[in-house]
Motif scaffolding. Structure first.
Motif, PDB file in Angstrom:
ATOM      1  N   SER A 142      -5.635  18.777 -33.282  1.00  0.00           N
ATOM      2  CA  SER A 142      -4.304  19.292 -32.979  1.00  0.00           C
ATOM      3  C   SER A 142      -3.386  18.949 -34.144  1.00  0.00           C
ATOM      4  CB  SER A 142      -3.761  18.699 -31.673  1.00  0.00           C
ATOM      5  OG  SER A 142      -3.684  17.293 -31.749  1.00  0.00           O
ATOM      6  N   VAL A 143      -2.321  19.698 -34.277  1.00  0.00           N
ATOM      7  CA  VAL A 143      -1.403  19.543 -35.416  1.00  0.00           C
ATOM      8  C   VAL A 143      -0.756  18.157 -35.385  1.00  0.00           C
ATOM      9  CG1 VAL A 143       0.733  20.395 -36.445  1.00  0.00           C
ATOM     10  CG2 VAL A 143      -0.989  22.005 -35.598  1.00  0.00           C
ATOM     11  N   ALA A 144      -0.781  17.470 -36.528  1.00  0.00           N
ATOM     12  CA  ALA A 144      -0.167  16.147 -36.697  1.00  0.00           C
ATOM     13  C   ALA A 144      -0.752  15.115 -35.736  1.00  0.00           C
ATOM     14  CB  ALA A 144       1.355  16.225 -36.538  1.00  0.00           C
ATOM     15  N   CYS A 145      -2.058  15.214 -35.478  1.00  0.00           N
ATOM     16  CA  CYS A 145      -2.686  14.303 -34.512  1.00  0.00           C
ATOM     17  C   CYS A 145      -3.075  12.967 -35.134  1.00  0.00           C
ATOM     18  CB  CYS A 145      -3.925  14.947 -33.897  1.00  0.00           C
ATOM     19  SG  CYS A 145      -5.259  15.260 -35.086  1.00  0.00           S
ATOM     20  N   ALA A 146      -3.094  12.879 -36.460  1.00  0.00           N
ATOM     21  CA  ALA A 146      -3.540  11.647 -37.122  1.00  0.00           C
ATOM     22  C   ALA A 146      -2.341  10.953 -37.772  1.00  0.00           C
ATOM     23  CB  ALA A 146      -4.646  11.975 -38.130  1.00  0.00           C
ATOM     24  N   ALA A 147      -2.447  10.578 -39.054  1.00  0.00           N
ATOM     25  CA  ALA A 147      -1.375   9.818 -39.706  1.00  0.00           C
ATOM     26  C   ALA A 147      -0.048  10.570 -39.707  1.00  0.00           C
ATOM     27  CB  ALA A 147      -1.779   9.472 -41.140  1.00  0.00           C
ATOM     28  N   SER A 148      -0.100  11.899 -39.753  1.00  0.00           N
ATOM     29  CA  SER A 148       1.137  12.673 -39.785  1.00  0.00           C
ATOM     30  C   SER A 148       1.913  12.590 -38.482  1.00  0.00           C
ATOM     31  CB  SER A 148       0.839  14.137 -40.121  1.00  0.00           C
ATOM     32  OG  SER A 148       0.277  14.237 -41.411  1.00  0.00           O
ATOM     33  N   GLY A 149       1.259  12.146 -37.413  1.00  0.00           N
ATOM     34  CA  GLY A 149       1.955  11.961 -36.153  1.00  0.00           C
ATOM     35  C   GLY A 149       2.253  10.517 -35.836  1.00  0.00           C
ATOM     36  N   LYS A 150       1.607   9.596 -36.554  1.00  0.00           N
ATOM     37  CA  LYS A 150       1.712   8.174 -36.199  1.00  0.00           C
ATOM     38  C   LYS A 150       2.305   7.321 -37.324  1.00  0.00           C
ATOM     39  CE  LYS A 150      -2.286   8.691 -33.175  1.00  0.00           C
ATOM     40  NZ  LYS A 150      -3.700   8.347 -32.945  1.00  0.00           N
TER      41      LYS A 150
ATOM     42  N   CYS B 269      -3.780   4.720 -37.272  1.00  0.00           N
ATOM     43  CA  CYS B 269      -4.109   5.930 -38.014  1.00  0.00           C
ATOM     44  C   CYS B 269      -4.718   5.529 -39.347  1.00  0.00           C
ATOM     45  CB  CYS B 269      -2.881   6.803 -38.231  1.00  0.00           C
ATOM     46  SG  CYS B 269      -1.577   6.010 -39.216  1.00  0.00           S
ATOM     47  N   PHE B 270      -5.314   6.495 -40.029  1.00  0.00           N
ATOM     48  CA  PHE B 270      -5.944   6.238 -41.317  1.00  0.00           C
ATOM     49  C   PHE B 270      -5.152   6.901 -42.434  1.00  0.00           C
ATOM     50  CE2 PHE B 270      -9.440   5.196 -38.552  1.00  0.00           C
ATOM     51  CZ  PHE B 270     -10.128   4.209 -39.239  1.00  0.00           C
TER      52      PHE B 270
ATOM     53  N   ASP C 292     -13.965  12.092 -35.534  1.00  0.00           N
ATOM     54  CA  ASP C 292     -12.949  12.793 -34.763  1.00  0.00           C
ATOM     55  C   ASP C 292     -11.629  12.018 -34.791  1.00  0.00           C
ATOM     56  OD1 ASP C 292     -11.403  14.129 -32.913  1.00  0.00           O
ATOM     57  OD2 ASP C 292     -13.005  14.339 -31.436  1.00  0.00           O
ATOM     58  N   PRO C 293     -10.521  12.663 -35.165  1.00  0.00           N
ATOM     59  CA  PRO C 293      -9.226  11.969 -35.146  1.00  0.00           C
ATOM     60  C   PRO C 293      -8.877  11.392 -33.780  1.00  0.00           C
ATOM     61  CG  PRO C 293      -9.046  14.074 -36.282  1.00  0.00           C
ATOM     62  CD  PRO C 293     -10.408  14.038 -35.674  1.00  0.00           C
ATOM     63  N   GLU C 294      -9.366  12.033 -32.730  1.00  0.00           N
ATOM     64  CA  GLU C 294      -9.061  11.550 -31.381  1.00  0.00           C
ATOM     65  C   GLU C 294      -9.780  10.242 -31.063  1.00  0.00           C
ATOM     66  OE1 GLU C 294      -6.782  12.981 -29.796  1.00  0.00           O
ATOM     67  OE2 GLU C 294      -6.632  14.926 -30.800  1.00  0.00           O
ATOM     68  N   GLN C 295     -10.761   9.864 -31.895  1.00  0.00           N
ATOM     69  CA  GLN C 295     -11.509   8.622 -31.662  1.00  0.00           C
ATOM     70  C   GLN C 295     -10.829   7.400 -32.285  1.00  0.00           C
ATOM     71  OE1 GLN C 295     -15.330   9.495 -33.389  1.00  0.00           O
ATOM     72  NE2 GLN C 295     -16.042  10.694 -31.640  1.00  0.00           N
TER      73      GLN C 295
ATOM     74  N   CYS D 286      -6.910  24.279 -44.894  1.00  0.00           N
ATOM     75  CA  CYS D 286      -7.730  23.472 -43.986  1.00  0.00           C
ATOM     76  C   CYS D 286      -7.086  22.103 -43.812  1.00  0.00           C
ATOM     77  CB  CYS D 286      -9.147  23.329 -44.532  1.00  0.00           C
ATOM     78  SG  CYS D 286      -9.959  24.919 -44.839  1.00  0.00           S
ATOM     79  N   GLY D 287      -6.608  21.818 -42.609  1.00  0.00           N
ATOM     80  CA  GLY D 287      -5.966  20.542 -42.309  1.00  0.00           C
ATOM     81  C   GLY D 287      -4.573  20.737 -41.746  1.00  0.00           C
ATOM     82  N   GLY D 288      -4.341  20.237 -40.527  1.00  0.00           N
ATOM     83  CA  GLY D 288      -3.063  20.420 -39.856  1.00  0.00           C
ATOM     84  C   GLY D 288      -2.170  19.205 -39.885  1.00  0.00           C
TER      85      GLY D 288
END
Length: 427
Positions: free
Chosen positions: A80-88, A355-356, A317-320, A53-55
């Protein structure tokens, strides 16, 4: 399992990953749950069904190594995959910066795994992996950073790269191509998951985790929002700063979010930017304590700059997640002070973001099986070292799930059992 350390490959700064290279499309699907077999022999022939659980980078690394060990893996991601800290995140890697603490062996093993993965996955072209030199530097902001005085750079100091033409002083080498490196974190995470899907059959589900079902002290399944049930022999919770939205975890320990801001710039003259990561002591023209922004040129021609962090409530929501305009303006001033190549007019602002980072109260990640719930594992709380420690965390959790114990690194210091009884065991 021994971790080999292949020789570091030094790439010329002029080589860049292809700008238009495409990551293979990840097909999202849900595997049908098979009925339980009463035959023990039949069960032993079946691959272990594991739901991750967690992309983000921790979940994707775990899914990759689990599938490589033969598990039947389903990865669940809300957005979506790597949408939060893993992408930023910045994607900075260091071999020995965690030495002397509980993260030392994890970081060293993971740094070496990054090297191995880069060789396996053509890391330079696929996700911008490269060794680089790292400097610390003090910089004092001028009243007008757009027009710093000529000759403000420390003259005759060969340590300071030529593109760092702001008022820098006290340069010091704190990492070399043997001990520091970088990746583009979003491309790294996506590349690894694409490999896991294509070669090892990992299935990806976009959906929100509602709860983990436990029967007789053992994990049984996960339930998604909307009621869909996915049966599982094992569950790995790699939910980052959203970990404590799940009562199973929040009843045991706290994970909070540290909101970090960043900008991505595209300078007009990317070839002038050499592969030097900068860790700054930045003194504002307004006075006060120095800030500690970081600057990471990337082989794509971009320059990533981050800083301005604070503990803030994590949205559902990560998108927020949205950046604070004031923090972004500060980072732009830092960029303009550091280099004329990064000023407005000389560089395009490609991204303004936040990102958090997932943090724990004792500053140590939580990795291991949850006490009292057989087959349920957690991997979270990596703070700013998530990209670095993703591979070794994923490999160790995969060993723990499939083999019953981790051999790549000792996970005892990270066990969630240290929080049992309301008292944190010192590590």
């Amino acid at each position: 399992m021994a971790v080999t350390s292949p020789a570091t490959t030094l790439y010329p700064s002029s080589v860049r990953p292809l700008r238009n290279s495409r990551i293979p499309t990840i097909i999202t699907s849900i595997r049908s749950s098979s009925s339980s077999s009463s035959s023990m022999d039949h069960q032993q022939l079946q691959p272990k069904r594991v739901v991750v659980c967690g992309g983000g980078v921790i979940g994707v690394c775990t899914a990759y190594f689990l599938a490589k060990k033969g598990a039947a893996v389903t990865l669940i991601e809300k957005s979506s995959v790597a949408c939060a800290a893993s992408g930023k995140a910045g994607g900075f890697l260091a071999l020995d910066w965690c030495d002397g603490g509980p993260l030392s062996n994890l970081a060293r093993a993971s740094f070496n795994l990054h090297r191995s993965l880069a060789q396996e996955l053509d890391g330079l072209r696929s996700y911008g992996y490269r060794p680089l030199n790292t400097l610390s530097l003090s910089i004092t902001e001028q009243q007008n950073p757009q027009n710093p005085p000529s000759g403000s750079k420390t003259s005759g100091n060969s340590l300071i790269p030529s593109w760092v033409d702001g008022p820098g002083r006290n340069p010091r080498t704190i990492g070399t191509t043997e001990t520091t490196a970088q990746v583009h974190p979003q491309l790294f995470t996506q590349t690894l998951l694409s490999k896991a899907v294509a070669d090892y059959g990992v299935e990806v589900v976009i959906g929100k985790l509602e709860r983990v079902e436990v029967e007789g002290g053992r994990v049984d399944s996960v339930v998604l929002e909307g009621g869909r049930v996915i049966d599982a022999d094992g569950v790995v919770l790699a939910l980052g700063p959203w970990s404590c939205r799940l009562s199973l975890l929040s009843s045991m320990f706290r994970v909070y979010g540290l909101k970090a801001h960043s900008i991505v710039l595209e300078p007009k003259e990317p070839d002038a930017i050499t592969p030097h990561a900068l860790f700054l002591s930045y003194y504002s023209s307004q006075g006060g304590k120095p800030m500690d922004p970081e600057v990471y040129p990337r082989p794509t021609g971009e320059v990533y700059l981050c800083g301005m962090s604070a503990e803030v409530e994590v949205p559902d929501d990560p998108e927020q997640v949205a950046p604070n305009p004031e923090s972004i303006q500060v980072l732009k001033r830092v960029a303009a002070t550091v280099s004329s190549h990064l000023r407005e007019g000389e560089a395009r602002v490609k991204a303004e973001q936040a990102c958090f980072l997932p943090c724990t109260d004792d500053s140590v990640p939580v990795i291991g099986e949850i006490p009292g719930v057989k087959g349920c594992y957690v991997a979270t709380g990596h703070n700013c070292w998530g990209i670095l420690n993703g591979p070794a965390t994923g490999a160790a959790v995969a060993e723990l799930v499939v083999d019953g114990q981790a051999s790549i690194v000792d996970l005892s210091a990270f066990s969630p059992a240290r929080f049992v009884g309301g008292r944190k065991r010192l590590v």
